[in-house]
Design a protein around this motif. Structure first.
Motif, mmCIF file in Angstrom:
data_model
loop_
_atom_site.group_PDB
_atom_site.id
_atom_site.type_symbol
_atom_site.label_atom_id
_atom_site.label_comp_id
_atom_site.label_asym_id
_atom_site.label_seq_id
_atom_site.Cartn_x
_atom_site.Cartn_y
_atom_site.Cartn_z
ATOM 1 N N ILE A 80 0.846 -1.194 0.000
ATOM 2 C CA ILE A 80 0.000 0.000 0.000
ATOM 3 C C ILE A 80 0.875 1.236 0.000
ATOM 4 N N ILE A 81 0.705 2.094 -1.000
ATOM 5 C CA ILE A 81 1.348 3.414 -0.975
ATOM 6 C C ILE A 81 0.428 4.335 -0.192
ATOM 7 N N LEU A 82 0.894 4.799 0.950
ATOM 8 C CA LEU A 82 0.087 5.636 1.842
ATOM 9 C C LEU A 82 0.672 7.042 1.820
ATOM 10 N N ALA A 83 0.066 7.912 1.021
ATOM 11 C CA ALA A 83 0.603 9.258 0.804
ATOM 12 C C ALA A 83 -0.510 10.293 0.940
ATOM 13 N N PRO A 84 -1.043 10.492 2.174
ATOM 14 C CA PRO A 84 -2.211 11.359 2.344
ATOM 15 C C PRO A 84 -1.913 12.835 2.531
ATOM 16 N N HIS A 85 -0.639 13.250 2.426
ATOM 17 C CA HIS A 85 -0.314 14.667 2.566
ATOM 18 C C HIS A 85 -1.144 15.476 1.539
ATOM 19 N N HIS B 26 -0.786 -1.926 9.159
ATOM 20 C CA HIS B 26 0.560 -2.500 9.049
ATOM 21 C C HIS B 26 0.537 -4.016 9.209
ATOM 22 N N ALA B 27 -0.427 -4.526 9.965
ATOM 23 C CA ALA B 27 -0.504 -5.969 10.167
ATOM 24 C C ALA B 27 -0.925 -6.696 8.897
ATOM 25 N N MET B 28 -1.682 -6.034 8.034
ATOM 26 C CA MET B 28 -2.205 -6.707 6.839
ATOM 27 C C MET B 28 -1.428 -6.391 5.566
ATOM 28 N N SER B 29 -0.449 -5.481 5.635
ATOM 29 C CA SER B 29 0.207 -5.067 4.392
ATOM 30 C C SER B 29 1.572 -4.450 4.661
ATOM 31 N N ASP B 30 2.325 -4.292 3.577
ATOM 32 C CA ASP B 30 3.548 -3.496 3.609
ATOM 33 C C ASP B 30 3.173 -2.069 3.229
ATOM 34 N N VAL B 31 3.455 -1.130 4.108
ATOM 35 C CA VAL B 31 3.077 0.263 3.895
ATOM 36 C C VAL B 31 4.293 1.057 3.430
ATOM 37 N N VAL B 32 4.143 1.699 2.268
ATOM 38 C CA VAL B 32 5.191 2.573 1.745
ATOM 39 C C VAL B 32 4.856 4.013 2.095
ATOM 40 N N TRP B 33 5.799 4.689 2.720
ATOM 41 C CA TRP B 33 5.731 6.083 3.135
ATOM 42 C C TRP B 33 4.902 6.243 4.412
ATOM 43 N N GLY B 34 3.683 6.705 4.377
ATOM 44 C CA GLY B 34 2.890 6.868 5.591
ATOM 45 C C GLY B 34 3.455 7.907 6.528
ATOM 46 N N GLN B 35 3.868 9.054 5.980
ATOM 47 C CA GLN B 35 4.460 10.121 6.788
ATOM 48 C C GLN B 35 3.729 11.441 6.550
ATOM 49 N N ASP B 36 3.941 12.391 7.470
ATOM 50 C CA ASP B 36 3.304 13.707 7.364
ATOM 51 C C ASP B 36 4.115 14.640 6.468
ATOM 52 N N ALA B 37 4.314 14.223 5.263
ATOM 53 C CA ALA B 37 5.035 15.040 4.276
ATOM 54 C C ALA B 37 4.724 14.471 2.906
ATOM 55 N N GLN B 38 4.990 15.272 1.873
ATOM 56 C CA GLN B 38 4.773 14.816 0.504
ATOM 57 C C GLN B 38 5.708 13.649 0.194
ATOM 58 N N ILE C 39 10.581 7.694 -4.449
ATOM 59 C CA ILE C 39 10.016 6.626 -3.621
ATOM 60 C C ILE C 39 8.682 6.169 -4.208
ATOM 61 N N PHE C 40 7.886 7.131 -4.667
ATOM 62 C CA PHE C 40 6.591 6.792 -5.276
ATOM 63 C C PHE C 40 6.796 5.956 -6.536
ATOM 64 N N ASP C 41 7.697 6.406 -7.412
ATOM 65 C CA ASP C 41 7.930 5.704 -8.675
ATOM 66 C C ASP C 41 8.469 4.293 -8.436
ATOM 67 N N ALA C 42 9.316 4.146 -7.415
ATOM 68 C CA ALA C 42 9.895 2.835 -7.126
ATOM 69 C C ALA C 42 8.849 1.869 -6.568
ATOM 70 N N ALA C 43 7.854 2.419 -5.864
ATOM 71 C CA ALA C 43 6.835 1.562 -5.240
ATOM 72 C C ALA C 43 5.715 1.182 -6.196
ATOM 73 N N LEU C 44 5.472 1.974 -7.235
ATOM 74 C CA LEU C 44 4.337 1.744 -8.135
ATOM 75 C C LEU C 44 4.282 0.325 -8.711
ATOM 76 N N PRO C 45 5.400 -0.246 -9.203
ATOM 77 C CA PRO C 45 5.300 -1.568 -9.837
ATOM 78 C C PRO C 45 4.781 -2.664 -8.910
ATOM 79 N N ARG C 46 4.930 -2.502 -7.595
ATOM 80 C CA ARG C 46 4.466 -3.539 -6.674
ATOM 81 C C ARG C 46 3.269 -3.099 -5.844
ATOM 82 N N ALA C 47 2.722 -1.916 -6.156
ATOM 83 C CA ALA C 47 1.616 -1.380 -5.356
ATOM 84 C C ALA C 47 0.295 -2.053 -5.719
#
Length: 353
Positions: A6-11, A28-40, A45-53
């Motif tokens: 899961i790409i988690l990018a809610p900024h 987090h228990a059900m998935s691998d979370v990419v990013w999930g921070q209080d910033a853009q 990082i987004f481009d690298a995560a897309l192929p497996r998102a």
């Protein structure tokens, strides 16, 4: 077995604004979370995560045909701003079988609560007597026969009967009001389920002591409520404006309030902040709120709960959804809705049971 990604990018929204600690633990228990921070999220990082998102969660997801081509596993896109944005290619998503969800239903509790508070304040003259107290001119033990009314058994109308209106109907149920609604998108069975009579806009306006405006803005309902509509309202009736000023000819509303024909409780305005010289600021028949119906501590964490619930359902193969599901045909009728609007009224919403 590969865990879902899961790409988690809610900024610009904050993580704690949306998610309780318990819901973040679940996610987090059900998935691998990419990013999930209080910033853009950084582009690399987004481009690298897309192929497996498998799932993308963002405030305003930018999903084009190119995005879909770079994300072969993507199954669901979830927006967390409050509307279906025009940054998503809905046709391309539909063609690829990618589900698009909106968090709009997650605003319903906070906004409905504010709507009830505004209605009670206007119905019982609380603000009027509060201000008179400041001047030493309060009316002890007197009712305001012309303006005050009780919600018990009252004639209540809704313009638009989506998620917020349905939650308001639930909150109003102890008062046993007579509820009428104008909503050309609402199926008859849904109105019956909520004990609401679907009728014309004219009947809603003319028969209601209190009218809640909770419709989504569309290409067809700009200034739906105009001078003629306000003239149909009973004298001293109360209009509660919760969704978007798009629905209202604000000059006509202001005039109806300043003339004393109706009163209004308003949370959204055509220009925000409201100009300092706008006469609505000093209108004795107005209750004004600076677009804060959804602004309450932890008030948006229902969104996060719904997001996690729907991700859990998706990963277990369930079709149940708490969020609003995009319908490309209806999306085409939207008129740039944003914030805590009733976008869900113009989507398909599937709930467990």
């Amino acid at each position: 077995m590969t865990r879902p990604c899961i790409i988690l990018a809610p900024h610009w929204r904050g993580m704690a604004e949306l998610f309780s600690d318990a819901d973040m633990t679940r996610l987090h228990a059900m998935s691998d979370v990419v990013w999930g921070q209080d910033a853009q999220i950084p582009a690399d990082i987004f481009d690298a995560a897309l192929p497996r998102a498998d799932i993308l969660v963002a405030t305003t997801p930018n999903v084009t045909s190119a995005t879909l081509a770079a994300a072969p596993r993507l199954r669901t896109v979830i927006e967390v701003s409050g509307a279906f944005p025009d940054s998503i290619d809905y046709a391309a998503c539909a063609a690829r079988g990618v589900e698009v969800l909106s968090c709009a239903p997650g605003f319903r509790q906070a906004v409905a609560e504010m709507g009830l508070g505004m209605a009670l304040t206007g119905a019982r003259g609380l603000l009027v007597e509060h201000e008179r107290f400041r001047d030493g001119a309060e009316h002890w033990l007197e009712d305001h026969a012309d303006t005050d009314f009780t919600l018990f058994g009252a004639d209540v109308g809704f313009v638009g009967f989506g998620q917020i209106a349905r939650e308001l109907t639930r909150l109003l149920s102890p008062f046993s009001p007579v509820i009428r609604a104008y909503d050309p998108w609402l199926p008859d069975h849904m109105a019956t389920e909520h004990g609401v009579t679907l009728t014309s806009l004219q009947t809603v306006m003319s028969a209601s002591r209190c009218v809640f405006v909770t419709a989504s803005p569309t290409t067809e309902n700009l200034h739906l409520l105009d001078a003629a509509a306000f003239a149909q309202m009973p004298r001293h009736a109360l209009l509660v404006l919760l969704s978007r000023a798009h629905l209202v000819d604000f000059d006509a509303l202001r005039d109806a309030v300043l003339r004393g024909h109706i009163r209004a409780a308003i949370d959204v305005f055509p220009t925000e902040p409201v100009p300092a010289d706008d006469p609505i600021r000093r209108a004795p028949g107005a209750i004004l709120s600076p677009h804060r119906a959804a602004a309450v501590k932890d008030g948006r964490q229902l969104i996060g709960q719904m997001v996690v619930d729907d991700i859990a359902a998706l990963l277990t193969g369930s079709s149940a959804r708490r969020l609003a599901v995009a319908d490309p045909v209806r999306i085409a009728a939207l008129a740039g809705a944003s914030d805590a609007t009733e976008v869900a009224a113009m989507s398909q919403s599937r709930k467990p049971g």
